[in-house]
Design a protein around this motif. Sequence first.
Motif, PDB file in Angstrom:
ATOM      1  N   PRO A 154     -18.154   9.688  -3.490  1.00 25.83           N
ATOM      2  CA  PRO A 154     -17.491  10.978  -3.714  1.00 25.83           C
ATOM      3  C   PRO A 154     -15.974  10.805  -3.790  1.00 25.83           C
ATOM      4  O   PRO A 154     -15.427   9.842  -3.258  1.00 25.83           O
ATOM      5  CB  PRO A 154     -17.897  11.791  -2.478  1.00 25.83           C
ATOM      6  CG  PRO A 154     -18.273  10.777  -1.464  1.00 25.83           C
ATOM      7  CD  PRO A 154     -18.789   9.595  -2.188  1.00 25.83           C
ATOM      8  N   ALA A 155     -15.323  11.743  -4.472  1.00 25.10           N
ATOM      9  CA  ALA A 155     -13.861  11.672  -4.604  1.00 25.10           C
ATOM     10  C   ALA A 155     -13.212  11.882  -3.245  1.00 25.10           C
ATOM     11  O   ALA A 155     -13.718  12.633  -2.409  1.00 25.10           O
ATOM     12  CB  ALA A 155     -13.389  12.726  -5.587  1.00 25.10           C
ATOM     13  N   LEU A 156     -12.085  11.195  -3.028  1.00 24.97           N
ATOM     14  CA  LEU A 156     -11.422  11.273  -1.726  1.00 24.97           C
ATOM     15  C   LEU A 156     -10.071  11.949  -1.886  1.00 24.97           C
ATOM     16  O   LEU A 156      -9.428  11.826  -2.928  1.00 24.97           O
ATOM     17  CB  LEU A 156     -11.236   9.865  -1.152  1.00 24.97           C
ATOM     18  CG  LEU A 156     -12.548   9.090  -0.914  1.00 24.97           C
ATOM     19  CD1 LEU A 156     -12.248   7.673  -0.488  1.00 24.97           C
ATOM     20  CD2 LEU A 156     -13.422   9.791   0.108  1.00 24.97           C
ATOM     21  N   GLY A 157      -9.631  12.630  -0.823  1.00 29.80           N
ATOM     22  CA  GLY A 157      -8.374  13.362  -0.881  1.00 29.80           C
ATOM     23  C   GLY A 157      -7.193  12.519  -0.467  1.00 29.80           C
ATOM     24  O   GLY A 157      -7.177  11.304  -0.677  1.00 29.80           O
ATOM     25  N   LYS A 158      -6.206  13.149   0.156  1.00 27.44           N
ATOM     26  CA  LYS A 158      -4.964  12.463   0.486  1.00 27.44           C
ATOM     27  C   LYS A 158      -5.201  11.391   1.547  1.00 27.44           C
ATOM     28  O   LYS A 158      -4.777  10.266   1.405  1.00 27.44           O
ATOM     29  CB  LYS A 158      -3.929  13.485   0.983  1.00 27.44           C
ATOM     30  CG  LYS A 158      -2.576  12.878   1.275  1.00 27.44           C
ATOM     31  CD  LYS A 158      -1.669  13.828   2.024  1.00 27.44           C
ATOM     32  CE  LYS A 158      -0.390  13.114   2.449  1.00 27.44           C
ATOM     33  NZ  LYS A 158       0.340  13.860   3.478  1.00 27.44           N
TER      34      LYS A 158
ATOM     35  N   TYR B  49       6.179  -8.465   8.564  1.00 25.20           N
ATOM     36  CA  TYR B  49       6.460  -7.059   8.241  1.00 25.20           C
ATOM     37  C   TYR B  49       5.795  -6.679   6.917  1.00 25.20           C
ATOM     38  O   TYR B  49       5.145  -5.644   6.807  1.00 25.20           O
ATOM     39  CB  TYR B  49       7.971  -6.841   8.149  1.00 25.20           C
ATOM     40  CG  TYR B  49       8.335  -5.526   7.487  1.00 25.20           C
ATOM     41  CD1 TYR B  49       8.176  -4.310   8.162  1.00 25.20           C
ATOM     42  CD2 TYR B  49       8.779  -5.505   6.155  1.00 25.20           C
ATOM     43  CE1 TYR B  49       8.478  -3.114   7.548  1.00 25.20           C
ATOM     44  CE2 TYR B  49       9.077  -4.308   5.527  1.00 25.20           C
ATOM     45  CZ  TYR B  49       8.927  -3.115   6.227  1.00 25.20           C
ATOM     46  OH  TYR B  49       9.212  -1.936   5.611  1.00 25.20           O
ATOM     47  N   GLN B  50       5.932  -7.575   5.924  1.00 26.06           N
ATOM     48  CA  GLN B  50       5.323  -7.310   4.606  1.00 26.06           C
ATOM     49  C   GLN B  50       3.824  -7.108   4.716  1.00 26.06           C
ATOM     50  O   GLN B  50       3.265  -6.218   4.091  1.00 26.06           O
ATOM     51  CB  GLN B  50       5.581  -8.502   3.665  1.00 26.06           C
ATOM     52  CG  GLN B  50       6.909  -8.480   2.983  1.00 26.06           C
ATOM     53  CD  GLN B  50       7.026  -9.643   2.007  1.00 26.06           C
ATOM     54  OE1 GLN B  50       6.565 -10.748   2.304  1.00 26.06           O
ATOM     55  NE2 GLN B  50       7.632  -9.388   0.865  1.00 26.06           N
ATOM     56  N   GLU B  51       3.204  -7.956   5.497  1.00 31.12           N
ATOM     57  CA  GLU B  51       1.755  -7.967   5.503  1.00 31.12           C
ATOM     58  C   GLU B  51       1.152  -6.982   6.496  1.00 31.12           C
ATOM     59  O   GLU B  51      -0.058  -6.890   6.629  1.00 31.12           O
ATOM     60  CB  GLU B  51       1.235  -9.385   5.802  1.00 31.12           C
ATOM     61  CG  GLU B  51       1.690 -10.438   4.821  1.00 31.12           C
ATOM     62  CD  GLU B  51       1.131 -10.254   3.410  1.00 31.12           C
ATOM     63  OE1 GLU B  51       0.323  -9.321   3.190  1.00 31.12           O
ATOM     64  OE2 GLU B  51       1.509 -11.032   2.512  1.00 31.12           O
ATOM     65  N   THR B  52       2.007  -6.280   7.283  1.00 27.59           N
ATOM     66  CA  THR B  52       1.465  -5.280   8.196  1.00 27.59           C
ATOM     67  C   THR B  52       1.963  -3.886   7.856  1.00 27.59           C
ATOM     68  O   THR B  52       1.581  -2.919   8.496  1.00 27.59           O
ATOM     69  CB  THR B  52       1.867  -5.583   9.655  1.00 27.59           C
ATOM     70  OG1 THR B  52       3.284  -5.698   9.699  1.00 27.59           O
ATOM     71  CG2 THR B  52       1.213  -6.858  10.138  1.00 27.59           C
ATOM     72  N   HIS B  53       2.788  -3.797   6.852  1.00 31.82           N
ATOM     73  CA  HIS B  53       3.430  -2.519   6.548  1.00 31.82           C
ATOM     74  C   HIS B  53       2.417  -1.485   6.043  1.00 31.82           C
ATOM     75  O   HIS B  53       1.533  -1.792   5.235  1.00 31.82           O
ATOM     76  CB  HIS B  53       4.518  -2.738   5.489  1.00 31.82           C
ATOM     77  CG  HIS B  53       5.141  -1.463   5.048  1.00 31.82           C
ATOM     78  ND1 HIS B  53       6.056  -0.798   5.836  1.00 31.82           N
ATOM     79  CD2 HIS B  53       4.972  -0.723   3.934  1.00 31.82           C
ATOM     80  CE1 HIS B  53       6.420   0.316   5.204  1.00 31.82           C
ATOM     81  NE2 HIS B  53       5.771   0.379   4.046  1.00 31.82           N
ATOM     82  N   LEU B  54       2.568  -0.260   6.549  1.00 30.83           N
ATOM     83  CA  LEU B  54       1.744   0.849   6.061  1.00 30.83           C
ATOM     84  C   LEU B  54       2.662   2.035   5.858  1.00 30.83           C
ATOM     85  O   LEU B  54       3.585   2.241   6.647  1.00 30.83           O
ATOM     86  CB  LEU B  54       0.656   1.213   7.071  1.00 30.83           C
ATOM     87  CG  LEU B  54      -0.542   0.285   7.196  1.00 30.83           C
ATOM     88  CD1 LEU B  54      -1.461   0.789   8.291  1.00 30.83           C
ATOM     89  CD2 LEU B  54      -1.304   0.182   5.878  1.00 30.83           C
TER      90      LEU B  54
ATOM     91  N   PHE C  39       0.852  -1.182   0.000  1.00 30.28           N
ATOM     92  CA  PHE C  39       0.000   0.000   0.000  1.00 30.28           C
ATOM     93  C   PHE C  39       0.888   1.232   0.000  1.00 30.28           C
ATOM     94  O   PHE C  39       1.820   1.344   0.802  1.00 30.28           O
ATOM     95  CB  PHE C  39      -0.891  -0.012   1.248  1.00 30.28           C
ATOM     96  CG  PHE C  39      -1.915   1.077   1.255  1.00 30.28           C
ATOM     97  CD1 PHE C  39      -2.729   1.321   0.155  1.00 30.28           C
ATOM     98  CD2 PHE C  39      -2.090   1.878   2.388  1.00 30.28           C
ATOM     99  CE1 PHE C  39      -3.682   2.326   0.169  1.00 30.28           C
ATOM    100  CE2 PHE C  39      -3.047   2.886   2.401  1.00 30.28           C
ATOM    101  CZ  PHE C  39      -3.845   3.112   1.299  1.00 30.28           C
ATOM    102  N   ASP C  40       0.625   2.173  -0.934  1.00 31.73           N
ATOM    103  CA  ASP C  40       1.464   3.369  -0.980  1.00 31.73           C
ATOM    104  C   ASP C  40       0.691   4.585  -0.476  1.00 31.73           C
ATOM    105  O   ASP C  40       1.073   5.712  -0.717  1.00 31.73           O
ATOM    106  CB  ASP C  40       1.987   3.611  -2.409  1.00 31.73           C
ATOM    107  CG  ASP C  40       0.873   3.919  -3.378  1.00 31.73           C
ATOM    108  OD1 ASP C  40      -0.313   3.890  -2.979  1.00 31.73           O
ATOM    109  OD2 ASP C  40       1.175   4.173  -4.569  1.00 31.73           O
TER     110      ASP C  40
END
Lengths: 691, 321
Positions: free
Chosen positions: A406-410, A356-361, A245-246
Amino acid sequence: MSTVNQIPRSSIIWMLLAQSGVMLPHMPRLSWWMVAIWLLCAAWRLAMFRGQASYPGTFIRIVLVMLGCVGIAVEFGRLGSLDIAVALLILAFSLKLIEVKERRDIFLVLYLAYFIVASSFLFSQSIMLALYQLGCVVLITAALVAMQQSHDKQSALLSWKIAFKMLLQAVPIMLVFFIVFPRFGPLWSVPSSKSSGSTGMSDSMSPGDIADLSRSSELAFRAMFEETVPSKSQLYWRATTLSFFDGRQWNTKAEALRDDDTLGWHSQKLMHKPVLSQQAKPIRYEITMEPTRQHWVYALPLASADTATSYIAKQLIVTNDLSLRAKTPYYNRSIVKLESRLDYIAEPELGAYRRYQETHLPAGFNPRARQVAENWYRDAGSPQAYMQRVLRYFTEQPFYYTLQPPALGKHSVDEFLFESKKGFCEHYASTFTFLMRAVGIPTRVVIGYQGGEENPFNRSIIVRQFDAHAWTEVWLKGRGWVRVDPTAAVAPERIEQGLEAALSDSDEFLSDNLLSPFKYRNLQWLSWARLRLDAVNYAWYKWVVNFDTDRQMQVLKRLLGDITPARLVIAVMLVMCSVLGLVALSLLRHRVSVEVTPETRLYWQFCKRLEKVGVYPANGEAPGDFARRVTTQYPHLAPQVNAISNQYQAIVYAGNSHPHAVKQLKRAVSKFRPKKNGKHKQRLPASVSST
Amino acid sequence: MPLLKKAVSRSSVRPADQSALDNCLNALANVVLGKEPQIKMALCCLLARGHLLIEDLPGMGKTTLSHALGKALGLEHQRIQFTSDLLPSDVLGASIFDKQTASFKFVHGPIFTQLLLADEINRTTPKTQSALLEAMEERQVTVDGETRALPVPFFVIATQNPQSQSGTYALPESQLDRFLMRIELGYPDSSAERKMLRGGDGRSLMEHLNRCIELDSLFALQDQVSQVSVSDALLDYLQRLIDYSRTAADFAYGLSPRGSLALLQAARAWALLERRNHVIPEDLQAVLPAVAAHRLAPSGGVYTSGQSLVAQMLESVHVVQ
């Protein structure tokens, strides 16, 4: 120009008719200027035929060819693609019109038309197109027949009849070749330049992607179960998992795509071997993949290739996230046989790096959500309880399931969770995953399709793009990866009945295409027709388009028992002989149908006896001539042959039809037993004379 | 076979007529060397009361054959050399003012004869051709509103050069139809040619040619032709042939009813020459090329002659069905 080579009036019409027929299916693919070139050439050809225009000179022709080639180069760019080859063929086909001067040119155009018919199957293999092209083949053949007819005996109906009859006669032979001819894999693959533009899953997911996909009613794939169909809520067709997820977009892990990581199911090299329940019977089914240009195979969880069909297994890989991947992308519609075990424990142990891979944010996104997650987790105490807490939040708060969020921001998760509360499945899945990961519970997004429509006519499941779905998998200690679908908490009818039911309050379902038959599901007959057509199409793909080596062997085994070259040859010969036999029989019957007088029947009997000796009357050979030929060739037969022949001629031509004469002929013919070798016959009179 | 003998003995041709016919054939064969089949065909045509067209290259003996026929049959004969400036009155005759009687007097043209030799008929203009051809069909001539019958018998033996030769006006199909038969002579075989080269002048042979047949014998034979019997089976075969020419793709048009009548009449005459009182398929086949070839044309896009169309008919149609 001699009259022989001149083009008959009607041939031009036939040619243009056949050409329009075969060009029609290509029209949507051609750009406007190619259609214009064709129309120009056709108009020019007609004007030349009426004497209003003259043949174009070499210069004009060269210019036209150059223009066409440049146009194609600009239009398609990449060399060596399928579209460019077909476009060139069609350009040549159009330009040939203004070169048609003699009969043989028309033949050339008509033979080319057969190629154009064949080339359209490179783009579509639907049964409707096949039927249409069959009609075109009859039309081209009729045009060829018309070319061979003389000026004054021309009749369009007759040409059609002859063409139809000829093609009908070819059908049994076509069927035999279809069944027994060896199937080769593609010797080369022709890349199509249209790599984008087709709808379907991609390797990543950002808010709105799946909602976009859900606006299309295009066919995604089809499934056919061997035994009972699992309940609709079980039908989670996995494509792949998204773990990276970026902050905005979910992606597949880079590792999962690497082929050396993703090993075959039976190779024992899978990084985390799943634990399978021993009791559960695998569900066996086959998936008809549409040309997605992707590697993913849509399958129920924990799928592997059907062990019975080894050659399909060789093309498939089970990846570490337990999704199925083909070695080459699906450029053609193909059938994959699979078996799935719904009862399993995937990745019972999760190492530190995997955790780590599967909890990384990524840092710096959605602070409010993180805060709330930590609070809830503290209150709940266990991962399971926390999960229930999050799902309860979705149920209790006024969340809406909608195709037009609706469109979402950051800070998309924050905005969705606390403000808009309107979203499609990907919003729920990604938010849920975020909330899980925020407190360190390994979670990943799964994309694929959910549900599907069952066709009552052939019991297949039809999955369309609007069945696209995103859900999550949570890793729980001791249970491995567990499927959790947050959308089910918001809109359970989506899972039970499908998207249309979930959106029944609004008219969002397929709002862009009003004419789609899916909009009018409650019209009984329309639904019936749609499903019937679908069943026909499925059978067509399965038994005709996808008739590969495997199916060929199946069919041959059923027909022949054991497949040996000798049996194959005998079977082919049998069919061919029976076809020829039928033709011969019809010819014979035609002959018999003429009324035959007794004396003529006797004469034919006489001729048949002579056939054993090796002589038979030619078509135009009169009885007298035939008798003279026989007696010069076999002088020992002369007395008998002359007697019979003279008797016959006396009856038939001299008007001596006295019953006695016929009887006499009958006696003579029945006594007549000709032999090539005269010795036996000669000995007989000798012995008679000696007595 | 006793039955067949009985059938043949029913032939009512007088022996004298028959021998006269044989004499004729022999005498002609001595003058026109190596052309027995064509001579027989020409006689057959005359017996069937038909007009004959001989087509071949110059110098093949067309004129010799027609002269010899005239002499051997002992018919009063006239010869017209057709040229491009020949007028209809040159053929039919014209009314000329006679000063002594102060009236118009019809001067008979050369057509008023029993046997007319029309040499190189396709070298004259269509106008003159049609004057002749009308007389052939009607067997009478109408000049200045007065109809005059032509003598009996009236035969026309016309010769023509192949159409490919320059300076020719091709006879249209409708006029070709008036000729019962068209025959070609072809080159003689080497032995006949040697005999001809050794034998010296053909004209002297011609001078020694005497009348072989009396007029009443000729009439009797012509009457006998229509007595020759035709069975249903033969008519079936004839109709199959005609039908083939009308339906097969290679034919531009089929044989007309006049053509089929001509075919039957010629076959009868041929049977008579073969001393039979009934027609058999071989008779039909023998006369078919001469009778049908000039009445047929190939359809567009097919390069064949009438002769090969006839060959195709003969090969394709069953005799016994």
